[in-house]
Design a protein around this motif. Structure first.
Motif, PDB file in Angstrom:
ATOM      1  N   LYS A   1       1.582  57.011  60.949  1.00  0.00           N
ATOM      2  CA  LYS A   1       0.676  56.157  60.170  1.00  0.00           C
ATOM      3  C   LYS A   1       0.766  56.492  58.680  1.00  0.00           C
ATOM      4  O   LYS A   1       0.745  55.591  57.832  1.00  0.00           O
ATOM      5  CB  LYS A   1      -0.755  56.321  60.668  1.00  0.00           C
ATOM      6  CG  LYS A   1      -1.037  55.589  61.977  1.00  0.00           C
ATOM      7  CD  LYS A   1      -2.497  55.709  62.370  1.00  0.00           C
ATOM      8  CE  LYS A   1      -2.800  54.882  63.615  1.00  0.00           C
ATOM      9  NZ  LYS A   1      -4.232  54.987  64.020  1.00  0.00           N
ATOM     10  N   ALA A   2       0.838  57.777  58.375  1.00  0.00           N
ATOM     11  CA  ALA A   2       0.989  58.181  56.975  1.00  0.00           C
ATOM     12  C   ALA A   2       2.322  57.693  56.410  1.00  0.00           C
ATOM     13  O   ALA A   2       2.388  57.181  55.282  1.00  0.00           O
ATOM     14  CB  ALA A   2       0.881  59.702  56.854  1.00  0.00           C
ATOM     15  N   ASP A   3       3.387  57.820  57.197  1.00  0.00           N
ATOM     16  CA  ASP A   3       4.702  57.348  56.758  1.00  0.00           C
ATOM     17  C   ASP A   3       4.712  55.835  56.578  1.00  0.00           C
ATOM     18  O   ASP A   3       5.379  55.305  55.680  1.00  0.00           O
ATOM     19  CB  ASP A   3       5.775  57.756  57.770  1.00  0.00           C
ATOM     20  CG  ASP A   3       6.042  59.254  57.764  1.00  0.00           C
ATOM     21  OD1 ASP A   3       5.614  59.925  56.801  1.00  0.00           O
ATOM     22  OD2 ASP A   3       6.671  59.745  58.726  1.00  0.00           O
ATOM     23  N   LEU A   4       3.966  55.138  57.435  1.00  0.00           N
ATOM     24  CA  LEU A   4       3.888  53.678  57.348  1.00  0.00           C
ATOM     25  C   LEU A   4       3.268  53.264  56.015  1.00  0.00           C
ATOM     26  O   LEU A   4       3.772  52.351  55.335  1.00  0.00           O
ATOM     27  CB  LEU A   4       3.062  53.136  58.518  1.00  0.00           C
ATOM     28  CG  LEU A   4       3.097  51.626  58.800  1.00  0.00           C
ATOM     29  CD1 LEU A   4       2.652  51.358  60.238  1.00  0.00           C
ATOM     30  CD2 LEU A   4       2.182  50.846  57.863  1.00  0.00           C
ATOM     31  N   GLN A   5       2.174  53.930  55.627  1.00  0.00           N
ATOM     32  CA  GLN A   5       1.530  53.606  54.360  1.00  0.00           C
ATOM     33  C   GLN A   5       2.465  53.887  53.182  1.00  0.00           C
ATOM     34  O   GLN A   5       2.562  53.084  52.238  1.00  0.00           O
ATOM     35  CB  GLN A   5       0.240  54.422  54.213  1.00  0.00           C
ATOM     36  CG  GLN A   5      -0.837  54.072  55.209  1.00  0.00           C
ATOM     37  CD  GLN A   5      -1.341  52.653  55.040  1.00  0.00           C
ATOM     38  OE1 GLN A   5      -1.421  52.139  53.922  1.00  0.00           O
ATOM     39  NE2 GLN A   5      -1.671  51.999  56.142  1.00  0.00           N
ATOM     40  N   THR A   6       3.185  55.001  53.251  1.00  0.00           N
ATOM     41  CA  THR A   6       4.121  55.343  52.186  1.00  0.00           C
ATOM     42  C   THR A   6       5.242  54.314  52.078  1.00  0.00           C
ATOM     43  O   THR A   6       5.611  53.884  50.980  1.00  0.00           O
ATOM     44  CB  THR A   6       4.719  56.744  52.429  1.00  0.00           C
ATOM     45  OG1 THR A   6       3.663  57.706  52.497  1.00  0.00           O
ATOM     46  CG2 THR A   6       5.687  57.120  51.323  1.00  0.00           C
TER      47      THR A   6
END
Length: 395
Positions: free
Chosen positions: A212-217
């Motif tokens: 999820k964090a990578d998706l936002q980035t």
């Protein structure tokens, strides 16, 4: 999962997958006891039962007056629907497992249909092999669990000759940690294998958070294809952790649900789609008093109208009456927004109009989505009742 709502009466139970597709139909003299048996003492399950249980998202049941009535309903529904597992079990096919070869100093991760007492760890079974292969390929490409993909036999005490290791493409590209030539220690390598084991045991909450964090980035960096892939993988893992819902349905309601499921399947076949069109988004251009152009979007989920997602659009960039350009504007705006927000794309886009409207929609969506992410598309020309598909000149 709360099974207390299921009555202790004769009846038929229908087990559904994530998209509402019916996986298996069975009968029971006591519905509550029979359904509960699938979720108790799982270590004693056969591979076939384990594969079914792992795929269940929802359980419907139909109470019957007697076991005889339950038998009649069951047979009628199986003949009509031919559920996946009812048919597979007749064919006596085996299911793939994920295997980690712990008996080796440097374990490998692979698919297999045979379980042996060889010291390996097996996970599964998995009834649908294509998504599993996709997941393993993604895991490898992202170097999540970079275990060696080769079939070379070597150990800590008997390393692979350097001449043979240099024949391996992954050795040169450094996609593999190359334990064969000591680039990684045995302990560190087996730690990677242990992480893979935890993942396939279901310990993936932390991985969801990372994705999820990578998706936002990725979204902020406008890496939309990467963001879409991460979104799909998060959805897949969250689905694996979902609770199974239970509900009672009557025969009339069951008939309506079955008709919708069959309609989705028939539409998939008619349009040569790779997957069932569970979510369909439909666009229409119209004119207010012959001057102002507006557009509407209607949405279907699992064969039923999904009115909360209906939308209306005012045309902003097109002057005068131009249905083609208006369609292109609306479709582009819609999927640019879904892309930017990392939201789910539909399985099928339907365009009201002929070949021109379809081409305009295609050109617009190609500007905002990577080619691998573009949903299936079709257009309906109402005047002559014609259906147009991409890359086909004739209706």
């Amino acid at each position: 999962m709360d099974l207390s709502a299921i009555p202790h009466t004769p009846g038929v139970y229908l087990m559904r997958g994530h998209h509402g597709n019916i996986l298996y139909i069975g009968k029971a003299g006591d519905l509550a006891k029979r359904v509960a048996s699938y979720f108790m003492e799982r270590t004693n399950h056969t591979a076939k039962i384990a594969a079914l249980v792992a795929s269940i998202h929802q359980i419907d049941y139909v109470p019957a007056l007697s076991e005889r009535e339950a038998l009649i309903i069951e047979q009628k529904l199986i003949r009509k629907l031919q559920p996946y597992f009812n048919q597979m079990w007749k064919d006596d096919k085996s299911y793939p497992h994920v295997k980690i070869t712990w008996q080796e100093d440097y374990p490998r991760l692979m698919l297999t249909r045979k379980i042996k007492r060889d010291g390996s760890k097996y996970f599964g079974p998995f009834p649908f092999v294509a998504p599993l292969r996709h997941l393993l390929r993604y895991i490898w490409k992202q170097h999540m669990f970079p275990l060696r993909p080769c079939h070379y036999e070597f150990s800590e005490s008997k390393p692979l000759p350097l001449e043979k290791a240099k024949q391996c493409l992954y050795y040169h590209t450094k996609e593999c940690p190359a334990p064969c030539v000591g680039r990684i220690s045995k302990d560190n390598y087996r730690h990677i294998a242990k992480e893979a084991e935890l993942f396939f045991k279901g310990n993936y909450k932390s991985l969801i958070d990372v994705w999820k964090a990578d998706l936002q980035t990725a979204s902020k960096a406008q890496e939309y294809e990467k963001a879409a892939t991460l979104r799909d993988n998060v959805a897949a893992l969250e689905h694996m952790a979902e609770r199974v819902s239970v509900r009672q349905i009557d025969l009339e309601d069951l008939g309506e649900r079955i008709d919708r499921s069959r309609g989705i399947t028939e539409l998939q076949r008619a349009l040569f789609l790779k997957r069932p069109p569970v979510r369909i988004e439909c666009f229409d251009i119209s004119h207010f008093q012959g001057t102002e152009t507006v557009a509407s979007l209607v949405v279907f989920e699992r064969g039923s109208p999904f009115k909360s997602d209906y939308r209306k659009f005012k045309i902003k960039t097109v002057t005068g009456i131009d249905d083609f350009a208006s369609m292109g504007e609306v479709v582009g705006r819609r999927y640019r927004r879904l892309r930017d927000e990392g939201r789910r794309l539909p399985d099928l886009i339907l365009i009201d109009g002929g070949k021109g409207q379809l081409s305009a929609a295609q050109n617009a969506i190609r500007k905002v989505l990577e080619s691998s992410r573009i949903p299936a598309m079709a257009s309906l020309a109402k005047r002559e009742e014609e259906l147009f598909l991409p890359d086909r000149d004739e209706s």
